[in-house]
Scaffold this active site. Structure first.
Site, short mmCIF file in Angstrom:
data_model
loop_
_atom_site.label_atom_id
_atom_site.label_comp_id
_atom_site.label_asym_id
_atom_site.label_seq_id
_atom_site.Cartn_x
_atom_site.Cartn_y
_atom_site.Cartn_z
N LYS A 123 0.86 -1.19 0.00
CA LYS A 123 0.00 0.00 0.00
C LYS A 123 0.89 1.23 0.00
O LYS A 123 2.01 1.19 0.47
CB LYS A 123 -0.87 0.02 1.26
N1 GLU Z 1 -7.35 0.09 -3.05
C1 GLU Z 1 -8.11 -1.10 -3.29
C2 GLU Z 1 -8.16 -1.98 -2.06
O1 GLU Z 1 -8.03 -1.50 -0.96
C3 GLU Z 1 -7.67 -1.84 -4.54
C4 GLU Z 1 -6.23 -2.26 -4.58
C5 GLU Z 1 -5.80 -2.81 -5.94
O2 GLU Z 1 -6.60 -2.90 -6.85
O3 GLU Z 1 -4.61 -3.11 -6.03
O4 GLU Z 1 -8.41 -3.15 -2.13
#
Ligand code: GLU
Length: 433
Positions: A123
């Site tokens: 993240k």
């Molecule tokens: N931000 C989204 C999540 O929390 C998607 C992450 C992604 O598609 O890599 O799952």
């Protein structure tokens, strides 16, 4: 004393990893502790899950439109890469911290393993309120942040995607910046891109669609009809807004909504299409004419069947969990419920469909996007949605069974399935060197 005993006892966590019990990282650590008794011999490796593999903190300086230089703090955390490259979104928010990004990266590891896509968890985030930036400033911030984390991301290393306050445009700038730096157009470095730039049909709606699909599935298991069900939704963006639209189309009534601009109530059900148009134009639900305003605190106690927190983490706490009337909570957001609140909801007989499966539709279609980019062959929206639904339903069925078997919550069951997959990979790969 053996010469190595000092090393063997050196288990204390570095200060930045210690649980801040009020914060998301503390929540995550407690969730891991709850699952450890169910991991059998793999529990030997559980410490791996309590330490992110890699945390990068970067300075992001940009020139503002008025000529001054502003510095922002950026992060990219790769929590685990045992099962594949890092994967997870990037959020732009004024309250982003390292420990928050660590928790969000860890939840990505769990989520990706829960739906069995071949990724680890990662993240990123920048501590900035993007609403205060002009479009040019936002582009410069995105490009500089991407360059700074360029050391650790890549189509086979770590693949960012949208999250809170980031979107297709920001993904296009990220893709372009990375591509310029490596000297080739590398569409697979991010997902959630515009459809005409290597993006996937269905990606924008995928998280909300997953919330809806699994919500319907779970509702069937507890005998809750969707037709006529009363919904309360916190957060009316890409997750809450899409989920509300799909539930309304299936005959549910959205009676209450809340976001950072206010709270609304309408007994007969809100006109979701009109509210989505209002949010698009005004940036939030506040001021919408087709409903009565509701006191922010009153939102949690609204008489409803399904509650969907789809905003930020730490929203359902020991302070408000007791007020919740819903039979089911579907976590569209990441980490919205604290462990204390989880226990209160469990005692009240509320079924909690946890984030790590409930909102996994987004990253599942991100996976499809990445596969399409690599093969340069794009699928139809029907095919994408059919595959999405199949993966989510299969994952849910397995998790439901584990929950019944061990008499544990769906969260603990999801963690059991996911941690076993991650730690099995960890064990088979072995320690290097
Ligand atoms: N931000 C989204 C999540 O929390 C998607 C992450 C992604 O598609 O890599 O799952």
């Amino acid at each position: 004393m053996s010469p190595t005993s000092g090393l063997v006892t050196a288990h204390a966590l570095p200060s930045y990893l210690q649980a801040d019990h009020l914060g998301p990282w503390g929540t995550y650590l407690q969730q891991v502790d709850r699952v450890t008794p169910y991991l059998g011999h793999l529990a030997r490796w559980v410490e791996t899950l309590k330490r992110p593999k890699r945390c990068l903190i970067v300075d992001v300086p940009i020139e503002l439109d008025n000529g001054t230089i502003a510095h922002f703090e950026g992060y990219r955390v790769q929590h685990n890469t045992s099962r594949g490259p890092g994967k997870g979104g990037v959020r732009f928010h004024q309250d982003v911290t390292l420990s928050e990004v660590m928790a969000l990266s860890a939840w990505m590891s769990i989520k990706n393993a829960a739906v069995n896509v071949p990724y680890g968890g990662a993240k990123g985030g920048v501590r900035v309120d993007p609403r205060l930036l002009s479009r040019g400033e936002l582009e410069r911030l995105t490009r500089r942040y991407t360059s700074e984390i360029g050391l650790v991301i890549g189509p086979t290393k770590d693949i960012p995607a949208p999250d809170v306050n980031t979107n297709e445009q920001i993904m296009a700038w990220m893709m372009d910046t990375y591509s310029m730096n490596v000297g080739e157009t590398a569409t697979g470095v991010v997902t959630g891109k515009p459809v005409h730039l290597g993006g996937s049909l269905g990606r924008r709606e995928a998280t909300g669609r997953g919330v809806f699909t699994l919500g319907v599935e779970a509702a069937q298991h507890i005998g809750l009809p969707i037709e006529g069900a009363r919904l309360a939704v916190q957060g009316f963006g890409n997750v809450g807004g899409v989920a509300a639209k799909l539930f309304a189309a299936a005959g549910a009534r959205v009676v209450a909504v809340q976001d950072h601009t206010g709270s609304l109530y309408r007994e007969a059900g809100l006109d979701v299409a009109a509210l989505l148009a209002h949010v698009q134009a005004q940036g939030g639900v506040g001021g919408f004419a087709g409903a009565e305003p509701l006191a922010n605190d009153a939102f949690w106690g609204v008489d409803c069947d399904i509650l969907i927190p789809a905003a930020l983490e730490g929203q359902i706490t020991a302070a408000n969990a007791g007020q919740i009337q819903a039979r089911m909570v579907i976590e569209g957001a990441n980490g919205p419920t604290t462990p204390e609140a989880d226990d209160i909801l469990h005692d009240q007989g509320v079924l909690v469909l946890p984030d790590v499966i409930a909102n996994a539709g987004g990253v599942t279609v991100s996976y499809f996007e990445w596969v399409q980019d690599f093969s340069s062959f794009f699928w139809s929206e029907d095919e994408i949605n059919a595959r999405l639904v199949r993966i989510l339903k299969e994952a849910f069925a397995g998790i439901w069974q584990v929950a019944q078997e061990h008499k544990v919550s769906l969260r603990t069951a999801t963690f059991i399935v996911a941690c076993q997959r991650i730690l099995y990979a960890r064990e088979m790969r072995g320690l290097y060197p």
